[in-house]
Design a protein around this motif. Structure first.
Motif, PDB file in Angstrom:
ATOM      1  N   VAL A  77       7.325  22.151  -6.916  1.00  0.00           N
ATOM      2  CA  VAL A  77       8.322  20.859  -7.703  1.00  0.00           C
ATOM      3  C   VAL A  77       8.019  19.948  -6.596  1.00  0.00           C
ATOM      4  N   LEU A  78       8.164  19.723  -5.043  1.00  0.00           N
ATOM      5  CA  LEU A  78       8.055  18.972  -4.579  1.00  0.00           C
ATOM      6  C   LEU A  78       6.913  18.606  -4.227  1.00  0.00           C
ATOM      7  N   ALA A  79       5.902  19.556  -3.979  1.00  0.00           N
ATOM      8  CA  ALA A  79       3.924  19.218  -3.690  1.00  0.00           C
ATOM      9  C   ALA A  79       3.669  18.222  -4.543  1.00  0.00           C
ATOM     10  N   GLY A  80       4.288  18.568  -6.626  1.00  0.00           N
ATOM     11  CA  GLY A  80       3.811  18.062  -7.172  1.00  0.00           C
ATOM     12  C   GLY A  80       4.545  16.497  -7.215  1.00  0.00           C
ATOM     13  N   PHE A  81       5.409  16.154  -6.905  1.00  0.00           N
ATOM     14  CA  PHE A  81       5.400  14.881  -6.359  1.00  0.00           C
ATOM     15  C   PHE A  81       5.212  14.542  -5.249  1.00  0.00           C
ATOM     16  N   VAL A  82       4.664  15.337  -4.487  1.00  0.00           N
ATOM     17  CA  VAL A  82       3.712  14.766  -3.450  1.00  0.00           C
ATOM     18  C   VAL A  82       2.482  14.020  -3.624  1.00  0.00           C
ATOM     19  N   VAL A  83       1.418  15.085  -4.270  1.00  0.00           N
ATOM     20  CA  VAL A  83       0.862  15.115  -4.707  1.00  0.00           C
ATOM     21  C   VAL A  83       0.818  13.420  -5.450  1.00  0.00           C
ATOM     22  N   CYS A  84       1.787  13.035  -6.554  1.00  0.00           N
ATOM     23  CA  CYS A  84       1.537  12.212  -7.145  1.00  0.00           C
ATOM     24  C   CYS A  84       1.738  10.794  -5.818  1.00  0.00           C
ATOM     25  N   LEU A  85       1.933  10.737  -5.376  1.00  0.00           N
ATOM     26  CA  LEU A  85       2.758   9.861  -3.684  1.00  0.00           C
ATOM     27  C   LEU A  85       1.779   9.910  -3.498  1.00  0.00           C
ATOM     28  N   LEU A  86       0.431  10.895  -3.076  1.00  0.00           N
ATOM     29  CA  LEU A  86      -0.859  10.737  -2.584  1.00  0.00           C
ATOM     30  C   LEU A  86      -1.988   9.955  -3.270  1.00  0.00           C
ATOM     31  N   VAL A  87      -1.901   9.888  -4.494  1.00  0.00           N
ATOM     32  CA  VAL A  87      -2.714   9.335  -5.206  1.00  0.00           C
ATOM     33  C   VAL A  87      -2.157   7.708  -5.234  1.00  0.00           C
ATOM     34  N   LEU A  88      -0.693   7.610  -5.196  1.00  0.00           N
ATOM     35  CA  LEU A  88      -0.808   6.188  -5.486  1.00  0.00           C
ATOM     36  C   LEU A  88      -1.141   5.594  -4.205  1.00  0.00           C
ATOM     37  N   LEU A  89      -0.515   6.218  -3.086  1.00  0.00           N
ATOM     38  CA  LEU A  89      -1.544   5.294  -1.380  1.00  0.00           C
ATOM     39  C   LEU A  89      -1.976   4.767  -1.765  1.00  0.00           C
ATOM     40  N   LYS A  90      -3.323   5.498  -2.468  1.00  0.00           N
ATOM     41  CA  LYS A  90      -4.945   5.154  -2.444  1.00  0.00           C
ATOM     42  C   LYS A  90      -5.622   6.459  -3.382  1.00  0.00           C
ATOM     43  N   THR A  91      -6.174   5.654  -4.601  1.00  0.00           N
ATOM     44  CA  THR A  91      -6.570   6.184  -5.579  1.00  0.00           C
ATOM     45  C   THR A  91      -7.772   7.316  -5.502  1.00  0.00           C
ATOM     46  N   THR A  92      -8.347   6.811  -3.578  1.00  0.00           N
ATOM     47  CA  THR A  92      -9.403   7.893  -4.045  1.00  0.00           C
ATOM     48  C   THR A  92      -8.723   9.244  -2.769  1.00  0.00           C
ATOM     49  N   ALA A 132       4.693  17.147 -10.454  1.00  0.00           N
ATOM     50  CA  ALA A 132       3.928  15.288 -10.008  1.00  0.00           C
ATOM     51  C   ALA A 132       4.564  14.729 -11.743  1.00  0.00           C
ATOM     52  N   ALA A 133       4.369  15.079 -13.043  1.00  0.00           N
ATOM     53  CA  ALA A 133       4.613  15.037 -13.637  1.00  0.00           C
ATOM     54  C   ALA A 133       6.292  14.306 -13.540  1.00  0.00           C
ATOM     55  N   LEU A 134       7.274  14.790 -13.300  1.00  0.00           N
ATOM     56  CA  LEU A 134       7.786  14.226 -12.525  1.00  0.00           C
ATOM     57  C   LEU A 134       7.661  12.807 -11.801  1.00  0.00           C
ATOM     58  N   GLY A 135       6.937  12.969 -10.836  1.00  0.00           N
ATOM     59  CA  GLY A 135       6.681  11.994 -10.204  1.00  0.00           C
ATOM     60  C   GLY A 135       5.763  10.981 -11.002  1.00  0.00           C
TER      61      GLY A 135
END
Length: 229
Positions: A180-195, A223-226
């Motif tokens: 679940v934490l990894a999914g949240f981090v994925v969301c954070l990663l994409v929002l830092l920069k889309t690429t 990721a959905a929670l993020g």
């Protein structure tokens, strides 16, 4: 000669890493003035993000901005807490470092030893807090710049996700929580920069190769929670 016990060597390594990390934090937290002798336009860009945020403007809604809003949120929060000042950019970097390291350690928990974690913590400090624009190539002489720090934060988050993908954790409840934490981090990663989203399919592929289907499910949930946050 007497061999140094492994336990003592581990303790010394962790102590040195902690000292080096503290040096990086002090370097960023307590400068007399904010310096940028390499790429001042990015410093101005970050200050603009903070100033607009303080005045209740939202990136990509009230003004055009290439990135997803994570950097802008940290700049705005730092400006609100520490004042509308160039020094607040440094405090925003410290906040970004704290959050990214917390994510890194959460994903590395019980997957890596304390010594290995301490090495990743000091590496993260070198990436985020050294203010060295490594994207420019080999730095021949000391350069200080606020440029590309979002890239370096993404590298730290990607390190955490790599550790998570490399080894399944036990017990199952701990693996589910870290997924679940990894999914949240994925969301954070994409929002830092889309690429940075290019990293995500390979993360999923690494889990599928290991038949970690339950982890994929909880990763998607995180990721959905993020996204909701």
């Amino acid at each position: 000669m007497t061999a140094v016990p492994i336990a003592r060597l581990d303790f010394m390594t962790r102590a040195v890493n902690l000292l080096l990390t503290a040096c990086f934090v002090i370097f960023v937290a307590f400068p007399a003035v904010v310096l940028d002798d390499h790429h001042f336009p990015d410093t101005v860009l970050l200050a603009n993000l903070g100033w607009r945020g303080v005045n209740d403007f939202l990136p990509n809604i009230d003004f055009p901005h290439f990135y997803g809003g994570v950097t802008a949120w940290f700049m705005t929060t730092a400006f609100k807490l520490f004042g509308v000042d160039y020094r607040s950019i440094n405090f925003a970097f410290l906040m970004l470092y704290g959050v990214s390291v917390a994510c890194l350690l959460g994903l590395a928990f019980r997957r890596l030893s304390m010594t290995a974690c301490s090495m990743l913590v000091v590496l993260a400090a070198a990436l985020i807090l050294s203010l060295a624009p490594i994207e420019e190539g080999f730095v021949v002489w000391p350069r200080i710049a606020h440029s590309f720090v979002y890239n370096h934060v993404a590298m730290v988050l990607a390190m955490g996700l790599t550790v998570y993908a490399a080894k399944e954790n036990t017990p199952a409840k701990l693996e589910a929580a870290s997924s679940v934490l990894a999914g949240f981090v994925v969301c954070l990663l994409v929002l830092l920069k889309t690429t940075f989203g290019v990293f995500v399919p390979f993360l999923g592929l690494a889990l599928l190769i290991q038949s970690r289907l339950r982890s994929c499910l909880f990763l998607t949930l995180g990721a959905a929670l993020g996204i909701l946050v």
